[in-house]
Scaffold this motif. Structure first.
Motif, PDB file in Angstrom:
ATOM      1  N   VAL A  66       7.709   3.044 -12.465  1.00 16.23           N
ATOM      2  CA  VAL A  66       6.239   3.122 -11.598  1.00 16.23           C
ATOM      3  C   VAL A  66       5.863   1.917 -11.900  1.00 16.23           C
ATOM      4  N   GLU A  67       5.081   1.123 -10.837  1.00 15.38           N
ATOM      5  CA  GLU A  67       4.521  -0.347 -10.989  1.00 15.38           C
ATOM      6  C   GLU A  67       3.045  -0.027 -11.320  1.00 15.38           C
ATOM      7  N   VAL A  68       2.482  -0.469 -12.520  1.00 11.23           N
ATOM      8  CA  VAL A  68       0.978  -0.514 -12.826  1.00 11.23           C
ATOM      9  C   VAL A  68       0.377  -1.644 -13.126  1.00 11.23           C
TER      10      VAL A  68
ATOM     11  N   ALA B  16       0.936  -1.181   0.281  1.00  7.59           N
ATOM     12  CA  ALA B  16      -0.130  -0.084   0.121  1.00  7.59           C
ATOM     13  C   ALA B  16       0.864   1.376   0.021  1.00  7.59           C
ATOM     14  N   ASP B  17       1.849   1.063   0.904  1.00  5.63           N
ATOM     15  CA  ASP B  17       2.755   2.351   0.759  1.00  5.63           C
ATOM     16  C   ASP B  17       3.490   2.474  -0.683  1.00  5.63           C
ATOM     17  N   GLN B  18       3.689   1.596  -1.157  1.00  4.28           N
ATOM     18  CA  GLN B  18       4.565   1.606  -2.540  1.00  4.28           C
ATOM     19  C   GLN B  18       3.561   2.258  -3.630  1.00  4.28           C
ATOM     20  N   GLN B  19       2.338   1.608  -3.450  1.00  3.21           N
ATOM     21  CA  GLN B  19       1.024   2.178  -4.360  1.00  3.21           C
ATOM     22  C   GLN B  19       1.107   3.569  -4.144  1.00  3.21           C
ATOM     23  N   ASP B  20       0.714   4.127  -2.993  1.00  2.00           N
ATOM     24  CA  ASP B  20       0.670   5.465  -2.596  1.00  2.00           C
ATOM     25  C   ASP B  20       1.979   6.159  -3.248  1.00  2.00           C
ATOM     26  N   ALA B  21       3.157   5.774  -3.052  1.00  3.56           N
ATOM     27  CA  ALA B  21       4.156   6.501  -3.646  1.00  3.56           C
ATOM     28  C   ALA B  21       3.948   6.580  -4.923  1.00  3.56           C
ATOM     29  N   ASP B  22       3.745   5.481  -5.754  1.00  2.00           N
ATOM     30  CA  ASP B  22       3.467   5.683  -7.102  1.00  2.00           C
ATOM     31  C   ASP B  22       2.508   6.363  -7.498  1.00  2.00           C
ATOM     32  N   ILE B  23       1.520   6.567  -6.891  1.00  2.00           N
ATOM     33  CA  ILE B  23       0.251   7.553  -7.261  1.00  2.00           C
ATOM     34  C   ILE B  23       0.797   9.050  -7.237  1.00  2.00           C
ATOM     35  N   ARG B  24       1.574   9.341  -6.014  1.00  2.00           N
ATOM     36  CA  ARG B  24       2.104  10.467  -5.961  1.00  2.00           C
ATOM     37  C   ARG B  24       2.911  10.910  -7.148  1.00  2.00           C
ATOM     38  N   THR B  25       4.078   9.795  -7.400  1.00  2.00           N
ATOM     39  CA  THR B  25       4.522  10.131  -8.408  1.00  2.00           C
ATOM     40  C   THR B  25       4.056  10.438  -9.837  1.00  2.00           C
TER      41      THR B  25
ATOM     42  N   ALA C  47       0.961  11.542 -10.238  1.00  2.00           N
ATOM     43  CA  ALA C  47       0.373  13.058 -10.064  1.00  2.00           C
ATOM     44  C   ALA C  47       1.324  13.892 -10.316  1.00  2.00           C
ATOM     45  N   ARG C  48       2.452  13.864  -9.723  1.00  2.00           N
ATOM     46  CA  ARG C  48       3.560  14.935  -9.913  1.00  2.00           C
ATOM     47  C   ARG C  48       3.850  14.992 -11.509  1.00  2.00           C
ATOM     48  N   ILE C  49       3.995  13.822 -11.730  1.00  2.00           N
ATOM     49  CA  ILE C  49       4.566  13.797 -13.466  1.00  2.00           C
ATOM     50  C   ILE C  49       3.547  14.543 -14.258  1.00  2.00           C
ATOM     51  N   GLY C  50       2.294  14.051 -13.928  1.00  2.00           N
ATOM     52  CA  GLY C  50       1.445  14.507 -14.689  1.00  2.00           C
ATOM     53  C   GLY C  50       1.114  15.973 -14.537  1.00  2.00           C
ATOM     54  N   ARG C  51       1.204  16.544 -13.685  1.00  2.00           N
ATOM     55  CA  ARG C  51       1.444  18.106 -13.117  1.00  2.00           C
ATOM     56  C   ARG C  51       2.556  18.689 -14.056  1.00  2.00           C
ATOM     57  N   GLU C  52       3.549  18.246 -14.218  1.00  2.00           N
ATOM     58  CA  GLU C  52       4.980  18.757 -14.694  1.00  2.00           C
ATOM     59  C   GLU C  52       4.419  18.550 -16.359  1.00  2.00           C
ATOM     60  N   VAL C  53       3.932  17.436 -16.800  1.00  2.00           N
ATOM     61  CA  VAL C  53       3.541  17.451 -18.146  1.00  2.00           C
ATOM     62  C   VAL C  53       2.847  18.545 -18.562  1.00  2.00           C
ATOM     63  N   GLU C  54       1.574  18.735 -17.616  1.00  2.00           N
ATOM     64  CA  GLU C  54       0.807  19.807 -18.078  1.00  2.00           C
ATOM     65  C   GLU C  54       1.285  21.391 -18.048  1.00  2.00           C
ATOM     66  N   ALA C  55       2.328  21.528 -16.993  1.00  2.00           N
ATOM     67  CA  ALA C  55       2.996  22.845 -17.076  1.00  2.00           C
ATOM     68  C   ALA C  55       3.855  22.798 -18.326  1.00  2.00           C
ATOM     69  N   ALA C  56       4.476  21.550 -18.870  1.00  2.00           N
ATOM     70  CA  ALA C  56       5.273  21.689 -20.053  1.00  2.00           C
ATOM     71  C   ALA C  56       4.460  22.001 -21.264  1.00  2.00           C
ATOM     72  N   GLN C  57       3.135  21.149 -21.249  1.00  2.00           N
ATOM     73  CA  GLN C  57       2.287  21.534 -22.488  1.00  2.00           C
ATOM     74  C   GLN C  57       1.841  22.971 -22.490  1.00  2.00           C
TER      75      GLN C  57
END
Length: 91
Positions: free
Chosen positions: A61-63, A19-28, A30-40
């Motif tokens: 990231v594991e999916v 669960a901790d790893q999944q939470d970390a992956d979700i945060r990663t 989400a952060r990358i999504g924000r970075e991509v939006e900013a770049a776009q």
């Protein structure tokens, strides 16, 4: 050489680690999504790729696949080009 005592992980501790790893992956992601939006937002073309460092970080990231198995995100584009789309869910 001294013997090291190891305690087996309980099912609960394994579940907590997962669960901790999944939470970390979700945060990663989400952060990358924000970075991509900013770049776009800065890019004149909407399909501009994120920086290579961002893609390398995202690759670890594991999916979960449709069949329920787990893989790394990078394995999805290792053999061929891949379109990655972020969809938001409000609600």
């Amino acid at each position: 050489m001294a013997d090291r005592k190891t305690t087996p992980r309980t099912a609960a501790s394994k579940k907590a680690l997962a669960a901790d790893q999944q939470d970390a992956d979700i945060r990663t992601v989400a952060r990358i999504g924000r970075e991509v939006e900013a770049a776009q937002a800065k890019a004149p073309v909407a399909h501009k790729l994120p920086p290579a460092a961002t893609l390398r970080e995202l690759a670890d990231v594991e999916v979960q696949e449709l069949d329920g198995s787990w893989t790394t995100f990078g394995a999805l584009w290792a053999d061929s080009p891949t379109a990655l789309v972020f969809l938001r869910h409000y609600g």
